[in-house]
Design a protein around this motif. Structure first.
Motif, PDB file in Angstrom:
ATOM      1  N   GLU A  85       0.869  -1.174   0.000  1.00 22.94           N
ATOM      2  CA  GLU A  85       0.000   0.000   0.000  1.00 22.94           C
ATOM      3  C   GLU A  85       0.900   1.217   0.000  1.00 22.94           C
ATOM      4  N   ILE A  94      -2.111  -8.840  -6.775  1.00 19.03           N
ATOM      5  CA  ILE A  94      -3.079  -8.003  -6.078  1.00 19.03           C
ATOM      6  C   ILE A  94      -2.530  -6.588  -6.109  1.00 19.03           C
ATOM      7  N   PRO A 104      -2.851  -3.061  -4.696  1.00 13.61           N
ATOM      8  CA  PRO A 104      -3.459  -2.543  -3.464  1.00 13.61           C
ATOM      9  C   PRO A 104      -4.245  -1.249  -3.649  1.00 13.61           C
ATOM     10  N   GLU A 105      -5.098  -0.980  -2.665  1.00 14.46           N
ATOM     11  CA  GLU A 105      -5.782   0.304  -2.619  1.00 14.46           C
ATOM     12  C   GLU A 105      -4.738   1.396  -2.597  1.00 14.46           C
ATOM     13  N   THR A 117      -3.614   4.601  -8.326  1.00 15.73           N
ATOM     14  CA  THR A 117      -4.570   5.388  -9.105  1.00 15.73           C
ATOM     15  C   THR A 117      -4.349   5.260 -10.608  1.00 15.73           C
ATOM     16  N   GLU A 162      -6.941  -8.414  -9.429  1.00 12.62           N
ATOM     17  CA  GLU A 162      -7.945  -7.613  -8.739  1.00 12.62           C
ATOM     18  C   GLU A 162      -7.468  -6.168  -8.719  1.00 12.62           C
ATOM     19  N   LEU A 163      -8.248  -5.298  -9.351  1.00 12.26           N
ATOM     20  CA  LEU A 163      -7.905  -3.888  -9.426  1.00 12.26           C
ATOM     21  C   LEU A 163      -8.571  -3.141  -8.269  1.00 12.26           C
ATOM     22  N   PRO A 164      -7.876  -2.180  -7.665  1.00  3.71           N
ATOM     23  CA  PRO A 164      -8.422  -1.478  -6.498  1.00  3.71           C
ATOM     24  C   PRO A 164      -9.463  -0.427  -6.877  1.00  3.71           C
ATOM     25  N   SER A 165     -10.319  -0.110  -5.941  1.00  8.56           N
ATOM     26  CA  SER A 165     -11.336   0.917  -6.188  1.00  8.56           C
ATOM     27  C   SER A 165     -10.719   2.307  -6.313  1.00  8.56           C
ATOM     28  N   SER A 166      -9.486   2.488  -5.853  1.00 10.61           N
ATOM     29  CA  SER A 166      -8.796   3.778  -5.975  1.00 10.61           C
ATOM     30  C   SER A 166      -8.331   4.055  -7.406  1.00 10.61           C
ATOM     31  N   PRO A 215     -12.980  -2.031 -10.845  1.00  5.10           N
ATOM     32  CA  PRO A 215     -13.823  -1.239  -9.934  1.00  5.10           C
ATOM     33  C   PRO A 215     -14.710  -0.256 -10.682  1.00  5.10           C
TER      34      PRO A 215
END
Length: 181
Positions: A102, A122, A124-125, A128, A145-149, A174
């Motif tokens: 992160e 993975i 991380p959040e 951007t 898995e792509l972060p929501s950020s 996301p």
């Protein structure tokens, strides 16, 4: 190779551009905690490099730093890194695992291009932006898995960022993506 923290009484704070490039007999590198900067291509083309110990406090993984280090199997990126530069791990065909901490905001163009042994990643959040072809030719990559950020993906998902990822079964995208070219 263990680089000392001090040389002639002065702290070692940086590794020069291409400092160890093409050192084909180099199998391991341990950098002291005093290092705050690694310059572009510092370990590029070290084809027998197996292990790297990076110090805490580095702000970025520079462009082309481990490019074509085909024997590198894993690397632990320390906390505090905010950017993984372009072509950082390009052609690291034996890289099986990587932990992105992160705090990383950007993953550069072709950062992991040709890491054909990666199975999953993975992101991380906090990330951007993912640059163009960042994970292309990761032929054994199964899940991402792509972060929501994440707000910017610089290229089309399948013909750019994940081009030639033949084993890819699942990408979780996301809702907050603003730019998907």
């Amino acid at each position: 190779l263990m680089i000392p923290a001090f040389i002639e009484g002065l702290p070692v704070v940086a590794i020069g551009a291409n400092a160890f490039a093409d050192c084909i007999n180099l199998t391991g590198i341990q950098l002291p905690g005093s290092v705050r900067k690694i310059n572009e291509g510092a370990f590029r083309n070290c084809s027998n490099l197996l292990e790297v110990e990076l110090p805490e406090g580095l702000p970025q993984i520079p462009n082309k730093v481990f490019e074509n280090c085909q024997s590198l199997e894993s690397i632990n990126i320390p906390e505090g890194i905010n950017e993984i530069g372009e072509n950082s791990f390009y052609g690291c065909s034996n890289l099986v695992s990587i932990i992105i901490p992160e705090g990383v905001k950007e993953i550069g163009n072709r950062a992991f291009d040709g890491c054909s042994s990666l199975v999953s990643i993975i992101i991380p959040e906090g990330v951007t932006k993912i640059g163009g072809a960042a994970f292309s030719r990761c032929s054994n990559l199964v899940t991402v898995e792509l972060p929501s950020s994440l707000t910017v993906i610089e290229e089309d998902i399948m013909s750019g960022v994940f081009q030639e990822c033949k084993a890819l079964e699942r990408i979780i995208i996301p809702e907050g993506i603003e730019t998907l070219v």
